[in-house]
Motif scaffolding. Structure first.
Motif, PDB file in Angstrom:
ATOM      1  N   THR A 153       0.829  -1.204   0.000  1.00  0.00           N
ATOM      2  CA  THR A 153       0.000   0.000   0.000  1.00  0.00           C
ATOM      3  C   THR A 153       0.862   1.251   0.000  1.00  0.00           C
ATOM      4  O   THR A 153       0.584   2.224  -0.707  1.00  0.00           O
ATOM      5  N   LEU A 156       2.347   1.701  -3.495  1.00  0.00           N
ATOM      6  CA  LEU A 156       1.387   2.224  -4.464  1.00  0.00           C
ATOM      7  C   LEU A 156       0.976   3.652  -4.135  1.00  0.00           C
ATOM      8  O   LEU A 156       0.594   4.414  -5.013  1.00  0.00           O
ATOM      9  N   GLY A 157       1.022   4.007  -2.850  1.00  0.00           N
ATOM     10  CA  GLY A 157       0.618   5.360  -2.459  1.00  0.00           C
ATOM     11  C   GLY A 157       1.719   6.367  -2.608  1.00  0.00           C
ATOM     12  O   GLY A 157       1.471   7.574  -2.681  1.00  0.00           O
ATOM     13  N   LYS A 738      -6.667   8.528  -4.246  1.00  0.00           N
ATOM     14  CA  LYS A 738      -5.987   7.320  -3.779  1.00  0.00           C
ATOM     15  C   LYS A 738      -6.828   6.069  -4.045  1.00  0.00           C
ATOM     16  O   LYS A 738      -6.322   5.036  -4.469  1.00  0.00           O
ATOM     17  N   THR A 739      -8.173   6.177  -3.823  1.00  0.00           N
ATOM     18  CA  THR A 739      -9.065   5.038  -4.079  1.00  0.00           C
ATOM     19  C   THR A 739      -9.087   4.677  -5.561  1.00  0.00           C
ATOM     20  O   THR A 739      -9.068   3.511  -5.950  1.00  0.00           O
ATOM     21  N   SER A 742      -5.837   2.873  -6.257  1.00  0.00           N
ATOM     22  CA  SER A 742      -5.813   1.515  -5.701  1.00  0.00           C
ATOM     23  C   SER A 742      -6.741   0.580  -6.463  1.00  0.00           C
ATOM     24  O   SER A 742      -6.456  -0.600  -6.638  1.00  0.00           O
ATOM     25  N   TYR A 745      -5.415  -1.442  -9.369  1.00  0.00           N
ATOM     26  CA  TYR A 745      -4.617  -2.632  -9.084  1.00  0.00           C
ATOM     27  C   TYR A 745      -5.410  -3.700  -8.320  1.00  0.00           C
ATOM     28  O   TYR A 745      -4.911  -4.791  -8.116  1.00  0.00           O
ATOM     29  N   LEU A 746      -6.661  -3.345  -7.850  1.00  0.00           N
ATOM     30  CA  LEU A 746      -7.370  -4.241  -6.936  1.00  0.00           C
ATOM     31  C   LEU A 746      -7.703  -5.584  -7.581  1.00  0.00           C
ATOM     32  O   LEU A 746      -7.547  -6.636  -6.971  1.00  0.00           O
ATOM     33  N   PRO A 772      -9.990  -1.625  -1.277  1.00  0.00           N
ATOM     34  CA  PRO A 772      -8.992  -0.771  -1.941  1.00  0.00           C
ATOM     35  C   PRO A 772      -7.758  -0.487  -1.089  1.00  0.00           C
ATOM     36  O   PRO A 772      -6.718  -0.120  -1.636  1.00  0.00           O
ATOM     37  N   SER A 773      -7.852  -0.623   0.243  1.00  0.00           N
ATOM     38  CA  SER A 773      -6.668  -0.439   1.099  1.00  0.00           C
ATOM     39  C   SER A 773      -5.861  -1.728   1.215  1.00  0.00           C
ATOM     40  O   SER A 773      -4.921  -1.787   2.008  1.00  0.00           O
ATOM     41  N   PHE A 774      -6.252  -2.766   0.449  1.00  0.00           N
ATOM     42  CA  PHE A 774      -5.591  -4.074   0.446  1.00  0.00           C
ATOM     43  C   PHE A 774      -5.677  -4.760   1.809  1.00  0.00           C
ATOM     44  O   PHE A 774      -4.804  -5.537   2.171  1.00  0.00           O
TER      45      PHE A 774
END
Length: 799
Positions: A153, A156-157, A738-739, A742, A745-746, A772-774
């Motif tokens: 995370t 990716l962030g 951010k969502t 994410s 890639y989800l 989405p926050s894995f």
């Protein structure tokens, strides 16, 4: 203390699970998520219960964590043995601690037992649940785990490439959240709430100051009215005080006359009471000696009456006099009966002692180990032969030489020579040489024939080697099946598997012989016990028959010495009862005559003062004594009051008062008091009004200052609200960005994660859900559950 077995009705993911615990170490090896940690937590819950807590974390709230996933009764049972015996705990849990149930049963009788309370663990081990977790029980909660890996995370962030920028989404959101909380916090806190409170407080202060300004004017008007009323009250108070001074003399003379009349009335009342007492006594006043004599007569009569009543009671209690039933006609047991009882009771004790000794000699250890019996000698002998044959087969296999594998080198060598001869022939043809051609041809034919024979021999040797290998493999498999059957035979009788089956069979053979020897000894002891029981029943029947002949029915027991001694004591009591009754009768007759003489001496006194016999003798003597004491007291008090009246008249010389000069002094006193209180109240009100006016005037001077502060707070509040809205909008936009990133890639992350998880757990893999926050959750039992609900093995795998 030793655990025996358990039954889990419903506890976490386990339902209707039964388990027998064997001697020694018990190892439970199952896949992740099966419920191994849940089973360990169940054992602790059976011993200590599940405490109620308001904590939300499943790791710290076991009652919530282990609530049955499939529903049903929450709990089960646990059987254990200790020095006190063998017991079964049955414990079930409700929604709250007050709904829990606990029961303890003795396995020897299957009846409820109070050997332990609800805190079984503390009574068994002497430690509480926390101490239990730190010593003999290791829970997953006690193991500190590393933090979860959020590197994906964060990777990716972290989209900012410039090293001078904030660096990551988390840092930016943390900075914005810190700024937002500066303005707005839960619980009506933050800078905006603080400014609202300050603004509301300032508005209330201004409103209060405006009311104060109005109150100052009202209080000034009230002060003027109060001063006017105070002047009027002072004038009325002076008038009343002047009139009271004139009435002082008249009031004093009236008081003296009233006191004199009161003393005369009191003397008259005392004289009347004295005359009434004289009439009651009939003019006969008894002396102190006469009253003392009558009291002594009454005391002696009471003493004699008490002794007479005591003598009228039986010498022994009713229960002691009626030990023998009426049907037995009061006969007392003789010495022969006691002799028989002593002999039979001693025999009964000796038989009970021998029976206990023989029971203690019974052996049950091997019967408990082999509840279904032991193998016969032929079965063990057959197992020995099987092992010997298998070992012999293994020895033959080890001694037998391996099958020879032929070498193809000879054939290859002959083929090379044939090629050389062919070359010689070709050379003879090319060079016209008959010798070379003939020699080469002959050698070529001979070597070709030898090469063919060598090749055929090589193929035959290979076939023989393969056949020998197949035969040895078959003999080895037969020996392995024989050893497996022997191991199964040993396991059926509870023998642990080992590397040496001969040693295990030898041990089983010795235990079998010992088992059959113990069985023979137990049968012999049982026959002896049967004979002792018959003799014991005969002695018991003889003892109970003798007791029944005296009306005493006793239950069966091993010793009647206490009942025999009680019967002997009762017989002695009955013999003494008759003598005591005769002595009582003589003493009662003497006391009756004494009481009659004493009553005759008291009768004249009672007839003089109580001719109608309305009072008892005691009350009559006591009442006459009280009348005489009161008469004497009144006479002395009348003399004292008469002397006091003469002294009062001589000293005060009271004079009669003219009724026309009477002044109502009481009314004037009341008016004086009322006007005095009125003046004090008005003075107090004037002081309070003056002080209040000064204080309120000082408060009203703060009105301009408060108005200025309200204006400044309004400006600061408007700016704070605008800044808060900017921070909230920035957070919302950053979260949306951010969502969105994410989410790109989800899908791939979810697919890859499921693939690798199925590889790690090939069977019974639950469905995974990734946000989405894995963050990952698992679906099991038809419900999406957080990772705290699963075992530590599953959590490690997911992380």
């Amino acid at each position: 203390m030793k655990l025996l077995r358990l039954h889990i009705e419903n506890f976490g993911a386990l339902s209707d699970h039964r388990m027998e615990l064997s001697q020694g170490l018990n190892v439970l090896c199952r896949q992740n998520g099966w419920g191994k940690s849940t089973l360990a937590a169940f054992i602790k819950a059976m011993l200590y219960g599940l405490p109620a807590t308001t904590k939300r974390s499943l790791e710290e709230n076991e009652r919530k964590k282990y609530t049955p996933w499939q529903g049903g009764a929450f709990g089960g049972s646990l059987e254990f043995s200790c020095v006190r015996g063998s017991f079964r705990i049955e414990r079930f849990f409700g929604a709250k601690e007050s709904d829990d149930s606990f029961a303890l049963y003795d396995l020897a009788t299957n009846l409820p037992s109070d050997a332990f309370g609800a805190s079984v663990g503390e009574e068994l081990f002497g430690i509480d649940a926390e101490g239990f977790e730190r010593t003999v029980y290791l829970s997953q909660r006690s193991i500190r785990l590393k933090g979860e890996n959020n590197s994906i995370t964060a990777k990716l962030g972290g989209l900012l490439e410039d090293v001078d920028d904030i660096g990551s989404y988390d840092d930016a959101m943390a900075t914005l959240e810190k700024k937002r909380k500066y303005y707005v916090m839960t619980g009506n806190r933050g800078r905006i709430a603080e400014l609202e409170q300050m603004r509301a407080s300032a508005a209330r202060d201004l409103e209060e100051l405006l009311r104060v300004q109005d109150a100052v004017e009202e209080k000034e008007k009230a002060l003027a009215r109060c001063v006017s009323l105070l002047d009027e009250a002072k004038k009325e108070l002076g008038r009343v005080q002047s009139t009271l001074q004139k009435a002082g003399f008249l009031r004093e003379q009236a008081a003296l006359a009233e006191q004199k009349q009161s003393m005369l009335d009191e003397l008259a009342e005392l004289e009347e009471r004295k005359q009434r007492l004289d009439r009651r006594l009939g003019g006969h006043h008894p002396t102190d000696g006469e009253l003392s004599e009558k009291r002594e007569l009454l005391h002696r009569i009471r003493e004699h009456s008490a002794r007479l009543n005591a003598l009228k009671k039986p010498a022994v209690s009713v229960g002691e006099c009626e030990i023998l039933p009426p049907s037995y006609q009061g006969e007392i047991p003789d010495g022969a009966s006691f002799f028989r009882l002593d002999n039979e009771n001693r025999k009964l004790q000796e038989l009970s002692r021998r029976e206990a000794e023989l029971r203690s000699q019974l052996h049950r250890e091997l019967r408990e180990r082999f509840p279904k019996g032991v193998p016969t000698k032929d079965e063990i002998k057959a197992a020995f032969l099987t092992v010997e044959k298998a070992k012999h087969a293994y020895g033959e296999l080890e001694k037998a030489p391996s099958a020879p594998h032929p070498s193809p080198l000879l054939t290859v060598f002959l083929a090379i020579l044939a090629l050389v001869c062919a070359g010689v022939c070709v050379l003879g043809i090319l060079l016209p040489s008959l010798v070379l051609s003939v020699t080469g041809g002959v050698l070529l034919l001979v070597l070709g024939a030898a090469d063919l024979l060598s090749f055929l021999h090589y193929r035959k040797a290979c076939a023989l080697a393969k056949k020998e290998e197949a035969a040895q493999r078959g003999r080895r498999q037969s020996a392995e099946r024989s050893l497996a059957s022997v191991q199964a035979f040993l396991s059926s009788y509870g023998m642990r598997e080992g590397t040496d089956p001969v040693r295990s069979l030898t041990e089983l053979s010795l235990l079998s012989e010992q088992y059959r020897g113990e069985e023979a000894r137990n049968r012999q002891l049982q026959e002896t016990l049967a004979g002792l029981r018959e003799e014991k029943l005969r002695c018991l029947s003889a003892v109970q028959q003798i007791f029944r002949s005296f009306g005493i029915h006793l239950p069966a027991q091993n010793d009647y010495r206490d009942q025999l001694e009680a019967l002997r004591r009762d017989g002695i009591l009955l013999q003494n009862a008759k003598k005591a009754r005769e002595e009582q009768s003589r003493s009662a007759s003497d006391l009756s005559g004494n009481i009659a003489d004493l009553k005759a001496q008291l009768t004249p006194f009672l007839q003089r003062y109580d001719p109608d016999r309305r009072l008892s003798p005691e009350d009559c003597v006591r009442t006459v004594g009280e009348w005489e004491s009161e008469y004497r007291r009144l006479s002395a008090e009348i003399t004292k009051k008469t002397e006091a009246l003469g002294e009062f008249i001589a000293q005060k010389k009271p004079q009669p008062i003219d009724p026309s000069l009477h002044i109502d002094v009481d009314r004037l006193e009341i008016e004086k008091k009322q006007f005095g209180e009125r003046v004090e109240e008005l003075q107090r009100q004037r002081s309070e009004l003056e002080h209040s006016i000064d204080t309120l005037a000082a408060e009203a001077d703060r009105i301009p200052e408060v108005r200025s502060r309200i204006s400044a707070l309004e400006e600061e509040y408007t700016e704070a609200v605008a800044n808060k809205n900017t921070v909230v909008n920035t957070q919302k936009l950053l979260e949306e960005a951010k969502t969105a990133l994410s989410t790109r890639y989800l899908g791939g992350m979810q697919e890859s994660f499921d693939r690798f998880l199925s590889v790690l757990f090939s069977a019974d893999t639950p469905e995974s859900v990734m946000d989405p926050s894995f963050e990952v959750s698992l679906r099991k039992g038809g419900k999406t559950r957080s990772m705290e609900s699963f075992s530590r093995g599953w959590r490690d795998a997911v992380q």
